[in-house]
Design a protein around this motif. Sequence first.
Motif, PDB file in Angstrom:
ATOM      1  N   ALA A   1       0.794  -1.226   0.000  1.00  0.00           N
ATOM      2  CA  ALA A   1       0.000   0.000   0.000  1.00  0.00           C
ATOM      3  C   ALA A   1       0.825   1.272   0.000  1.00  0.00           C
ATOM      4  N   GLY A   2       2.137   1.179   0.047  1.00  0.00           N
ATOM      5  CA  GLY A   2       2.961   2.369   0.174  1.00  0.00           C
ATOM      6  C   GLY A   2       2.699   3.424  -0.885  1.00  0.00           C
ATOM      7  N   ALA A   3       2.618   3.022  -2.137  1.00  0.00           N
ATOM      8  CA  ALA A   3       2.474   3.991  -3.226  1.00  0.00           C
ATOM      9  C   ALA A   3       1.037   4.078  -3.723  1.00  0.00           C
ATOM     10  N   LEU A   4       0.082   3.550  -2.962  1.00  0.00           N
ATOM     11  CA  LEU A   4      -1.293   3.474  -3.426  1.00  0.00           C
ATOM     12  C   LEU A   4      -2.171   4.457  -2.669  1.00  0.00           C
ATOM     13  N   ILE A   5      -3.462   4.398  -2.926  1.00  0.00           N
ATOM     14  CA  ILE A   5      -4.398   5.341  -2.327  1.00  0.00           C
ATOM     15  C   ILE A   5      -5.540   4.579  -1.667  1.00  0.00           C
ATOM     16  N   GLY A   6      -6.128   5.173  -0.640  1.00  0.00           N
ATOM     17  CA  GLY A   6      -7.281   4.582   0.015  1.00  0.00           C
ATOM     18  C   GLY A   6      -8.556   5.289  -0.403  1.00  0.00           C
ATOM     19  N   THR A   7      -9.698   4.738   0.005  1.00  0.00           N
ATOM     20  CA  THR A   7     -10.965   5.372  -0.373  1.00  0.00           C
ATOM     21  C   THR A   7     -11.104   6.756   0.264  1.00  0.00           C
ATOM     22  N   ALA A   8     -10.538   6.939   1.467  1.00  0.00           N
ATOM     23  CA  ALA A   8     -10.619   8.251   2.114  1.00  0.00           C
ATOM     24  C   ALA A   8      -9.921   9.309   1.271  1.00  0.00           C
ATOM     25  N   GLY A   9      -8.781   8.942   0.685  1.00  0.00           N
ATOM     26  CA  GLY A   9      -8.069   9.877  -0.175  1.00  0.00           C
ATOM     27  C   GLY A   9      -8.839  10.238  -1.419  1.00  0.00           C
ATOM     28  N   LEU A  10      -9.548   9.275  -1.969  1.00  0.00           N
ATOM     29  CA  LEU A  10     -10.358   9.543  -3.158  1.00  0.00           C
ATOM     30  C   LEU A  10     -11.563  10.421  -2.828  1.00  0.00           C
ATOM     31  N   ALA A  11     -12.144  10.218  -1.656  1.00  0.00           N
ATOM     32  CA  ALA A  11     -13.378  10.921  -1.293  1.00  0.00           C
ATOM     33  C   ALA A  11     -13.131  12.339  -0.791  1.00  0.00           C
ATOM     34  N   GLU A  12     -11.947  12.603  -0.269  1.00  0.00           N
ATOM     35  CA  GLU A  12     -11.664  13.875   0.403  1.00  0.00           C
ATOM     36  C   GLU A  12     -11.956  15.077  -0.491  1.00  0.00           C
ATOM     37  N   GLY A  13     -12.804  15.975   0.037  1.00  0.00           N
ATOM     38  CA  GLY A  13     -13.112  17.222  -0.649  1.00  0.00           C
ATOM     39  C   GLY A  13     -14.057  17.099  -1.818  1.00  0.00           C
ATOM     40  N   GLN A  14     -14.590  15.919  -2.068  1.00  0.00           N
ATOM     41  CA  GLN A  14     -15.462  15.698  -3.233  1.00  0.00           C
ATOM     42  C   GLN A  14     -16.935  15.867  -2.851  1.00  0.00           C
ATOM     43  N   PRO A  15     -17.781  16.273  -3.790  1.00  0.00           N
ATOM     44  CA  PRO A  15     -19.208  16.456  -3.486  1.00  0.00           C
ATOM     45  C   PRO A  15     -19.921  15.129  -3.265  1.00  0.00           C
ATOM     46  N   VAL A  16     -21.004  15.169  -2.498  1.00  0.00           N
ATOM     47  CA  VAL A  16     -21.776  13.954  -2.200  1.00  0.00           C
ATOM     48  C   VAL A  16     -22.890  13.746  -3.218  1.00  0.00           C
ATOM     49  N   THR A  17     -23.020  14.660  -4.166  1.00  0.00           N
ATOM     50  CA  THR A  17     -24.053  14.526  -5.193  1.00  0.00           C
ATOM     51  C   THR A  17     -23.582  13.571  -6.286  1.00  0.00           C
ATOM     52  N   ALA A  18     -24.534  13.056  -7.050  1.00  0.00           N
ATOM     53  CA  ALA A  18     -24.199  12.100  -8.117  1.00  0.00           C
ATOM     54  C   ALA A  18     -23.361  12.772  -9.195  1.00  0.00           C
ATOM     55  N   PRO A  19     -22.383  12.040  -9.743  1.00  0.00           N
ATOM     56  CA  PRO A  19     -21.584  12.613 -10.834  1.00  0.00           C
ATOM     57  C   PRO A  19     -22.428  12.747 -12.095  1.00  0.00           C
ATOM     58  N   ARG A  20     -22.026  13.646 -12.991  1.00  0.00           N
ATOM     59  CA  ARG A  20     -22.721  13.795 -14.264  1.00  0.00           C
ATOM     60  C   ARG A  20     -22.304  12.663 -15.215  1.00  0.00           C
ATOM     61  N   GLY A  21     -23.175  12.402 -16.169  1.00  0.00           N
ATOM     62  CA  GLY A  21     -22.834  11.416 -17.197  1.00  0.00           C
ATOM     63  C   GLY A  21     -22.585  10.031 -16.639  1.00  0.00           C
ATOM     64  N   ARG A  22     -23.396   9.623 -15.676  1.00  0.00           N
ATOM     65  CA  ARG A  22     -23.227   8.300 -15.070  1.00  0.00           C
ATOM     66  C   ARG A  22     -23.385   7.207 -16.128  1.00  0.00           C
ATOM     67  N   SER A  23     -22.534   6.169 -16.050  1.00  0.00           N
ATOM     68  CA  SER A  23     -22.685   5.005 -16.929  1.00  0.00           C
ATOM     69  C   SER A  23     -22.230   3.761 -16.183  1.00  0.00           C
ATOM     70  N   ALA A  24     -22.786   2.630 -16.567  1.00  0.00           N
ATOM     71  CA  ALA A  24     -22.537   1.373 -15.848  1.00  0.00           C
ATOM     72  C   ALA A  24     -21.086   0.930 -16.021  1.00  0.00           C
ATOM     73  N   GLY A  25     -20.468   0.559 -14.929  1.00  0.00           N
ATOM     74  CA  GLY A  25     -19.155  -0.068 -14.968  1.00  0.00           C
ATOM     75  C   GLY A  25     -19.303  -1.574 -14.954  1.00  0.00           C
ATOM     76  N   ALA A  26     -18.195  -2.275 -14.744  1.00  0.00           N
ATOM     77  CA  ALA A  26     -18.227  -3.738 -14.685  1.00  0.00           C
ATOM     78  C   ALA A  26     -17.062  -4.211 -13.839  1.00  0.00           C
ATOM     79  N   VAL A  27     -17.265  -5.333 -13.171  1.00  0.00           N
ATOM     80  CA  VAL A  27     -16.183  -5.951 -12.417  1.00  0.00           C
ATOM     81  C   VAL A  27     -15.419  -6.876 -13.359  1.00  0.00           C
TER      82      VAL A  27
END
Length: 492
Positions: A115-141
């Motif tokens: 995990a040294g050079a990687l990111i966590g979900t907290a880092g991705l979420a920090e400072g971002q809006p809680v509203t839905a993103p524009r142009g939503r489209s289905a992803g896949a696993v």
Amino acid sequence: MPDITALPGFYRIAEADPGRRAVIDADGTVTTYGELLARVNQVSHGLRARGLAEGDVVAGVLPNGLDAVVMLMATGQAGLYYVPVNWHLTVPEIAYIMADCDAGIVVADRDHPVAGALIGTAGLAEGQPVTAPRGRSAGAVMWYTSGTTGFPKGVQRPLSGAEPEATLPLVTWFLGEVCDLRPGDGVHLVTSPMYHSAPCAHTMFALHLGHSVVIAPRFDPVAILALIERYRVTNTMMVPTMFHRLLRLPAEVRDAYDVSSLRQVIHTGAACPVAVKRGIMDWWGPVLYEYYGSTESTIAFSVKPHDWLEHPGTVGRPAPGFEARILDEDGEEVPAGEPGMIYIRSGLGGFTYRKDPAKTASSMRGEWYAPGDIGYLDKDGFLFLCDRRTDLIISGGVNIYPAEIEAALLEHPAVADVAVIGVPDEEWGHSVVALVQPAPGPRPSPEELLEHLGPRLARFKHPRIIEFRDELPRTPTGKLSRSKVREDYLSG
């Protein structure tokens, strides 16, 4: 409380009923649908802010828990491929998957050694809006699965380009047909690592149905019974090894827990002995739903409890949208009751192995996919499995590939040759056995060879038994005869 049964999936359910209980984490922490959606939206924004666009890849090296759920649902509305990675793998094994999938971002638990050079979900979420993103489209696993070479390949499906809600009604209908799972107030218990395809998929399914997800910290039979009773669990997913462990509990322990809330206990991943399945249904009632397929084919065959009781040992009939054929070595269809190679065709969409068109082509016969198993259809169209064409070992519901273990053992200077086989095991289904032909000179101990494997392979791939042979049997062309190895070992 709003009626969520007609709403198309998690995102719409969370908007309509934000106070609904979504996830009960392994430590007991409760997250509501509204709280989960807010975090999912923040992470979706965070992924886009780091330059990821539709069709890009995100990998997650995450233990079971809220962060793993967030990544599934965030990539699922951002048009991204998400690769859940087995956190038990060694650093080189994980690095191979990272490179092969071209992950734009790797999300990891902060305690993980890579995990040294990687990111966590907290880092991705920090400072971002809680509203839905524009142009939503289905992803896949995009789950990674190994072939007979032992090198994992990503099973990739085309993205629809449509918003997630467009395909969810079909998913809901399919789950209802196969498993009798319906939208509403269900409670799903996660018992297995979510880097495996079925547990991961059922976690997503549960949220899209409006169910609560309870995450077990690990599989412990008594703890699982306690969770079922405490949270009135209605559905879960297990593998036969878990059934075996549950049945080994003393009668007074089993009787101490109320499991009457269970409606669907879904199992897959390995053949379940008839006696074990009967034992669980004698205890829990006719609640065991089984399906057969693979990461590539998804749910290709399925069987409900009462049909199984009338055809004990079957893995079911073709699921809706699937066709099946049993072919001999010449590609001719065989009559009912006669074993042959299983081929499956799906009207629900195909797959490719990422970066490996040759492997994709070799697994197909035209539009028909071969999972690599031998079986037969009875006169009523129910499939019964006989054996695998490949040398795959399934232990505790986990796929283990002999070639990968053999390659690692052959790196030891005292090993001249090796054959790795799976042998029947009452609890695990199969155990891994390595038969080693030593090189001239001092013979290594089994402990020395296991120590050699330590940094090379995850522990679950290590042989449980290592024995030595002066010579290993070969075909007339000099190729190692694994079937003869297995036959000699079992007869001895």
